[in-house]
Design a protein around this motif. Structure first.
Motif, PDB file in Angstrom:
ATOM      1  N   ASP A  32       0.574  -1.429   0.009  1.00 49.69           N
ATOM      2  CA  ASP A  32      -0.099   0.057   0.009  1.00 49.69           C
ATOM      3  C   ASP A  32       0.665   1.194  -0.029  1.00 49.69           C
ATOM      4  OD1 ASP A  32      -2.568   1.172  -0.110  1.00 49.69           O
ATOM      5  OD2 ASP A  32      -2.546   1.374   2.155  1.00 49.69           O
ATOM      6  N   ASN A  73       3.176   4.557  -0.452  1.00 51.95           N
ATOM      7  CA  ASN A  73       2.782   5.914  -0.692  1.00 51.95           C
ATOM      8  C   ASN A  73       4.279   6.525  -1.146  1.00 51.95           C
ATOM      9  OD1 ASN A  73       0.938   8.324  -0.871  1.00 51.95           O
ATOM     10  ND2 ASN A  73       2.335   9.174   0.510  1.00 51.95           N
ATOM     11  N   LYS A 119      -1.391  11.050   1.563  1.00 55.69           N
ATOM     12  CA  LYS A 119      -1.427   9.963   0.904  1.00 55.69           C
ATOM     13  C   LYS A 119      -1.934  10.063  -0.395  1.00 55.69           C
ATOM     14  CE  LYS A 119      -2.658   4.936   1.006  1.00 55.69           C
ATOM     15  NZ  LYS A 119      -1.158   4.235   0.748  1.00 55.69           N
ATOM     16  N   SER A 120      -1.444   9.630  -1.637  1.00 55.99           N
ATOM     17  CA  SER A 120      -1.824   9.643  -3.015  1.00 55.99           C
ATOM     18  C   SER A 120      -2.937   8.740  -3.176  1.00 55.99           C
ATOM     19  CB  SER A 120      -0.677   9.602  -3.927  1.00 55.99           C
ATOM     20  OG  SER A 120      -1.246   9.765  -5.390  1.00 55.99           O
ATOM     21  N   LEU A 121      -4.049   9.004  -3.469  1.00 53.15           N
ATOM     22  CA  LEU A 121      -5.252   8.183  -3.705  1.00 53.15           C
ATOM     23  C   LEU A 121      -5.220   7.407  -5.139  1.00 53.15           C
ATOM     24  CD1 LEU A 121      -7.937  10.231  -2.098  1.00 53.15           C
ATOM     25  CD2 LEU A 121      -6.714   8.346  -1.140  1.00 53.15           C
ATOM     26  N   ASN A 122      -4.308   7.983  -6.158  1.00 52.72           N
ATOM     27  CA  ASN A 122      -4.301   7.497  -7.324  1.00 52.72           C
ATOM     28  C   ASN A 122      -3.094   6.621  -7.769  1.00 52.72           C
ATOM     29  OD1 ASN A 122      -2.838   9.668  -7.559  1.00 52.72           O
ATOM     30  ND2 ASN A 122      -3.619  10.381  -9.500  1.00 52.72           N
TER      31      ASN A 122
END
Length: 507
Positions: free
Chosen positions: A319, A321, A467-470
């Protein structure tokens, strides 16, 4: 940057002597310096590590590395025997100051044998967490008492952020004088990078046009086809911003943007580079949002092979980042560069591995030629290619052969391979020789390191906090995320890439 043919008697003590850096880079570089007659007659290479090895076992390990990675190919028996008799191994625990006394005994023995006081270079080819303890133990063992003879070389990263960089600089400054500290960035030893200064400051035709009046924008791109491979743990704590932009790319930017030094002395050149970093516009939260882009590669295909995404690499958080791509628009707020954007980008698993600097000049003020003559019109551009091609090319408009007046872009090229028959030295050869000769021109100074960290800290803090969501947002074998194209397209430009010839691809 050395002009001396040979150096004074020198002792290299390589911490991490059994590691990858020594096998792939340092030992081959030292061997090539020996072959080319740059090493002094009296030299010694002492590798150290916790592994128990005899001198002969250590020599065999280095021989394997040199045969595999040296630009000069495999060794000859006579040359290797002459070189390897100067190689030794000392088992040592970097954390135990008592074991450092053995280095002192070896140094004294060489000095007595050579009837002189040799330069001693402590090369820290180890993980950055060992820098403070090794430096402290060198001091405790009284191995750095003479500032004219003792030198320490440390590899990047120089700190993890601004505060840790300041702490490291403070610790080193308590043990060594600044003139003894060599913060090595191998990019600065590359032949074409050094040639930026020669090109700029040895040719009078460039200075009048090297400013905001004639230059529209500058691009610096360092892209890699490789992923993180087995460096997952390191990269998880680093990312593209720390790993590449804080050092390599900002140093290239400094070479392009610096003012003319009054001399070629190390401090004069480094003063001018620090001036650039101090003049660079600081980032506000809004600037981070509009002028900085991050990306992370997903899976894809490269040269017919399927490759995993970053989050699927070994020892990487599924997960994660961590950014594997970064693109930033900088400004240098001084008289010369006011209003000229400097775009930098770097990324892993990109379409090709290349390092280029593109300087685009402003368009002509008035088009004299009819539209049909200028369909392929392009503004003048100066391209400095660092790798894979080592060249400097100026793109200009010229008439295509024929009856009609049709213009197209042609390249005026200075290509190393086409101009010189001798092979260019590897970056580490240049930098190791400079270390022996006490020339710090191509090494980063403490204030330089801190200014670079200070500049990127707002971006770093923002990216780590949010946090980058893409992610992942670009596939392997692409040119990065679409938002990186938007970053430069908003200003009416596009990222420049130099086509790679088949000959270069085969390397």
């Amino acid at each position: 940057m050395s002009v001396k043919k040979t150096s004074e008697p020198t002792i290299f003590i390589i911490f991490g002597g059994t590691g990858d850096l020594n096998a792939r880079k340092l030992a081959p570089a030292l061997y090539n310096l020996y072959l080319d007659g740059w090493l002094p007659k009296q030299f010694s290479i002492i590798g150290t590590g916790r592994t128990k090895l005899t001198d002969e076992q250590f020599r065999t390990n280095l021989l394997d590395g040199i045969n595999q990675f040296s630009r000069s190919g495999k060794t000859t028996k006579a040359k290797w025997e002459d070189f390897s008799k100067n190689i030794y191994y000392q088992v040592s625990d970097a954390k135990d100051a008592e074991t450092y006394k053995e280095f002192g005994k070896r140094i004294d023995a060489h000095n007595a044998e050579w009837n002189t006081k040799a330069n001693v270079i402590y090369y820290l080819a180890v993980a950055p967490e060992f820098f403070p303890i090794i430096a402290s133990n060198i001091s405790k063992a009284k191995l750095a008492e003479d500032p004219e003879k003792a030198r320490i070389v440390i590899e990047k990263p120089f700190g993890h952020d601004l505060e840790s960089a300041k702490e490291l600089n403070k610790l080193l400054a308590g043990i060594f004088d600044e003139k003894q500290i060599y913060r090595i960035d191998h990019y600065l030893g590359k032949e074409t990078v050094q040639n930026i200064m020669a090109f700029r400051f040895a040719n009078s035709i460039l200075e009048p046009i090297w400013n905001r009046n004639y230059i529209e924008h500058v691009q610096i791109s360092v892209t890699e086809q490789l992923g993180v491979q087995d460096r997952g743990p390191y990269y998880e704590g680093s990312g593209a911003l720390r790993d590449m932009i804080q050092n390599h790319l900002l140093q290239l930017l400094c070479f392009v943007a610096m003012e003319t030094p009054i001399s070629f002395s190390a401090d004069e050149v480094r003063d001018r580079k620090v001036d650039v970093l101090r003049a660079m516009r600081k980032f506000t939260p809004d600037d981070v949002r509009t002028s900085a882009v991050r990306g992370q590669y997903g899976s894809g295909w490269i040269e017919g092979q399927e490759v995993p995404g970053y989050r699927q690499e070994s020892n990487v958080n599924p997960d994660s980042n961590t950014e594997t791509f970064a693109a930033i628009k900088f400004f240098v707020d001084n008289w010369r560069w006011h209003g000229v954007p400097f775009y930098v980008r770097t990324g892993k698993r990109m379409h090709q591995s290349a390092s280029t600097i593109s300087i685009q000049f402003r368009d002509v003020p008035h088009l004299v030629f009819p539209k049909e003559a200028t369909e392929s019109w392009q503004q003048n551009r100066l391209i400095i290619s660092i790798q894979p091609e080592m060249s400097i090319r100026l793109q200009v408009q010229a008439k295509r052969p024929g009856i009609d007046m049709i213009l197209n872009t042609v390249d005026m090229v200075f290509d190393y391979k086409g101009t010189y028959t001798s092979e260019a030295p590897e970056a580490y050869e240049t930098l190791l020789l400079d270390t022996m000769n006490g020339d710090q021109t191509l090494f980063m100074r403490g204030d330089q390191v801190e200014e670079a960290w200070d500049l990127i800290m707002p971006i770093l803090s923002t990216w780590e906090a949010k946090k980058s969501l893409n992610f992942p947002n670009y596939s392997a074998d692409s040119w990065g995320p679409e938002i990186a194209e938007a970053l430069i397209a908003r200003d009416g430009y596009h990222w420049f890439t130099l086509p790679v010839t088949n000959k270069e691809k085969k390397k």
